[in-house]
Design a protein around this motif. Structure first.
Motif: not given
Length: 198
Positions: A15-29
């Motif tokens: 999956w592209p970096p933007a999708l992966v980064f967005a996941f890590f950037a959300n502390p709820q995850n």
């Protein structure tokens, strides 16, 4: 005198970096990546907004989410072992944040004398397919001097390795489900080797 340890690991997802980064950037995850036995939960989150996300053309790269920028604070609690009745509190702050490249969290209060964790993502080809290389780099120190050093040798390092192995497996499963949602919405998945000349 405390000893500073370092450790790193890499994994790849299609999956592209933007999708992966967005996941890590959300502390709820964060609890989603924690082993169930830890019963991790978020006690408090104070979000400081990051700079605006870069504009992107494709829907998957433009994945929008809650993002914790520099100065954000996250307080978690978890059970450190199966037999532990008392929950451990971990407070972290975001020290660095660069969209779709890296973020760094540092322990403010918790079980370590020092903890710093860099999450790095970069576009990377693997077996003919484009996706994201995820690089986790941590530096940490243990309290209690010689006792901490002994604990590190006996079980702390092994626990860290097990924790990240679990995280990598869970992340791949979660992103596979998330990616399918984007595919249904018409977003392009990184499959096959793309023409890098365009």
């Amino acid at each position: 005198m405390r000893h500073r340890y370092t450790w790193s690991t890499e994994s790849w997802v299609p999956w592209p970096p933007a999708l992966v980064f967005a996941f890590f950037a959300n502390p709820q995850n964060l609890p989603l990546l924690s082993p169930p036995r830890q019963k991790m939960r978020i006690e408090e989150v104070k979000i400081v907004a990051p700079p605006p996300a870069p504009a992107t053309a494709d829907a998957m790269r433009g994945f929008h989410n809650v993002a914790a920028g520099v100065g954000s604070a996250i307080t978690l609690s978890f059970r450190p072992s199966r037999i532990s009745l008392k929950r451990t509190t971990w407070e972290a702050r975001i020290a660095e944040f660069v969209w779709n490249q890296h973020l760094c969290d540092e322990q403010v209060r918790g079980p370590f004398a020092f903890w710093q964790h860099f999450h790095r993502v970069k576009e990377h080809a693997h077996q003919g397919a484009w996706g994201t290389l995820i690089i986790d780099q941590i530096a940490y120190e243990l309290p209690l001097g010689p006792i901490g050093s002994l604990a590190h040798a006996l079980f702390v390092r092994r626990r860290i390795e097990q924790m990240f192995a679990y995280r990598q497996k869970r992340l791949a499963e979660i992103l596979a489900r998330t990616g399918k949602v984007f595919q249904k919405a018409g977003a392009q998945r990184f499959s096959g080797l793309k023409d890098r000349s365009t």
